[in-house]
Scaffold this active site. Sequence first.
Site, mmCIF file in Angstrom:
data_model
loop_
_atom_site.group_PDB
_atom_site.id
_atom_site.type_symbol
_atom_site.label_atom_id
_atom_site.label_comp_id
_atom_site.label_asym_id
_atom_site.label_seq_id
_atom_site.Cartn_x
_atom_site.Cartn_y
_atom_site.Cartn_z
ATOM 1 N N HIS A 127 2.102 -3.065 5.389
ATOM 2 C CA HIS A 127 3.315 -2.413 5.890
ATOM 3 C C HIS A 127 3.089 -0.900 5.790
ATOM 4 C CE1 HIS A 127 7.546 -1.087 5.697
ATOM 5 N NE2 HIS A 127 7.882 -2.261 6.210
ATOM 6 N N ASP A 204 2.014 -5.203 -3.215
ATOM 7 C CA ASP A 204 3.277 -5.080 -2.501
ATOM 8 C C ASP A 204 3.842 -6.496 -2.391
ATOM 9 O OD1 ASP A 204 5.302 -4.980 -0.684
ATOM 10 O OD2 ASP A 204 4.180 -3.968 0.895
ATOM 11 N N GLN A 207 7.597 -9.362 0.317
ATOM 12 C CA GLN A 207 7.849 -10.626 1.000
ATOM 13 C C GLN A 207 7.566 -11.812 0.075
ATOM 14 O OE1 GLN A 207 9.261 -10.868 3.954
ATOM 15 N NE2 GLN A 207 9.194 -8.689 4.383
ATOM 16 N N LYS A 230 15.805 -7.628 -0.073
ATOM 17 C CA LYS A 230 15.175 -8.792 0.576
ATOM 18 C C LYS A 230 15.324 -10.038 -0.292
ATOM 19 C CE LYS A 230 11.662 -5.914 2.726
ATOM 20 N NZ LYS A 230 11.945 -5.791 4.144
ATOM 21 N N CYS A 369 6.863 -2.256 11.350
ATOM 22 C CA CYS A 369 6.274 -1.258 10.434
ATOM 23 C C CYS A 369 4.863 -1.663 10.034
ATOM 24 C CB CYS A 369 7.136 -1.060 9.180
ATOM 25 S SG CYS A 369 8.751 -0.424 9.542
HETATM 26 N N1 PMP Z 1 6.315 -3.946 2.238
HETATM 27 C C1 PMP Z 1 6.624 -5.031 2.967
HETATM 28 C C2 PMP Z 1 5.616 -6.142 3.062
HETATM 29 C C3 PMP Z 1 7.856 -5.116 3.611
HETATM 30 O O1 PMP Z 1 8.158 -6.200 4.334
HETATM 31 C C4 PMP Z 1 8.774 -4.044 3.475
HETATM 32 C C5 PMP Z 1 10.127 -4.091 4.183
HETATM 33 N N2 PMP Z 1 10.049 -4.420 5.538
HETATM 34 C C6 PMP Z 1 8.412 -2.942 2.707
HETATM 35 C C7 PMP Z 1 7.183 -2.925 2.098
HETATM 36 C C8 PMP Z 1 9.332 -1.759 2.513
HETATM 37 O O2 PMP Z 1 10.490 -2.136 1.847
HETATM 38 P P1 PMP Z 1 11.731 -1.139 1.753
HETATM 39 O O3 PMP Z 1 12.015 -0.689 3.142
HETATM 40 O O4 PMP Z 1 12.827 -1.983 1.179
HETATM 41 O O5 PMP Z 1 11.335 -0.019 0.858
#
Ligand code: PMP
Length: 414
Positions: A127, A204, A207, A230, A369
């Site tokens: 991401h 990270d 998910q 999430k 993203c």
């Molecule tokens: N890493 C992953 C794998 C994600 O799916 C996301 C959210 N789409 C993020 C990081 C970033 O999370 P946040 O926008 O809540 O900081």
Amino acid sequence: MKDWVREAERLRADFPILSQRHPSGAPLVYLDNAATAQKPQVVIETLARFLKERNSNIHRGVHWLSQEATALYEAARETVAEFIGAESAEEIVFVRGATEGINLIAQGLRRAYFGPGDEILLTQAEHHANIVPWQLVEEELSIKLRPIPLREDGSFDWVEFHAALSPHTRLIAITAMSNVLGTEMPIAEIAHVARQRGIPVLVDACQAVVHRPISVKEWGVDFLVFSGHKLYGPTGIGVVYLRRPWGEKLPPYQGGGDMIRRVSWEKTLFAPPPAKFEAGTPAIAEAIAFAEAIRYLHQRVGWDFIQAYEQYLSDYAEQRLGNIPTLKLYGTARPRGSLWSFTLEEVHPHDAGTFLDQAGIAVRVGHHCAQPLMDAMGVPATIRASFAFYNLPSEIDHLAHSLERVVEFFSPVG
Ligand code: PMP
């Protein structure tokens, strides 16, 4: 199977937002859980109850409300520590979300760890939150990012990994589950190799943490981040796990109140972790409501149900969507979380998303993203349907029927 669906229907009633209708009159089908999950009533109530009955600033107050708020906030930290198998609550830092968490670690490592020529190994499926913070460090310190490609089916490529590892590798920063493909990465095995070479590992878990139990101790990782929203909690709250002694080694990310032991014009002494990383007033109500979300998951839903039922939903979706002739699914490797990215021949994902919205179906369309992954896949965007334990097979049927109508609508006439 019937029992599972009945259980999902029972749990669904805990989420007031799901009983709404789309403005078009269609029942709301929420399949955008990987972007943010809906909140159960107990989380909403906990948030409201704190604000109505206990709202106060924490740590410095001698009065009743402040002491109550402090106790609830610190208990939330304990709940999170237990949830991810951390050794102690001192290893848990509350931040706004995963993005802020990775920035906190990146800036700490920039000042106290990295040097010119160092390399960070990541996958092509990261991401942007696990790419851009490192690029900011790269600009300043002439370190290098080494993204490794995934295999065709979206799984981790050990050959590429070993080829990219070198004496310059100083950090492995990797997603535990791709938010585009849903594929899980073999974190414990990666951390095992890293440990033998003395390379720290950052995970990270945004998910992965939603779909499976996680133990930082079993994985043997140094850093882990995820966001509360999430995981059925509020926005504005996230978690950084800093394995000891990283909390002592890293300098603070931000300066201000509550993170100090003593301030003078000559020199400021910082508080020990985790306070050192929590400058200013944190998201108190959100942290407390987030802990309630974790309790809800454990006590009312349970990992056994989440894992079995979400796997069933994912398999069912694979079968239903896979039957649509012009639909292409991405990343079929297992183990995987309950989400699918796909494209339709001759239909732009944004057109499909708008069409589905009119049918009351919320999916995400775009690059999610993860533009470097999109580049590797050779597509600018996909449609992503992501499932939670409150979704129903009938919703997947509705998605599949609606996609068939999309295909029909956009098919060239004659
Ligand atoms: N890493 C992953 C794998 C994600 O799916 C996301 C959210 N789409 C993020 C990081 C970033 O999370 P946040 O926008 O809540 O900081």
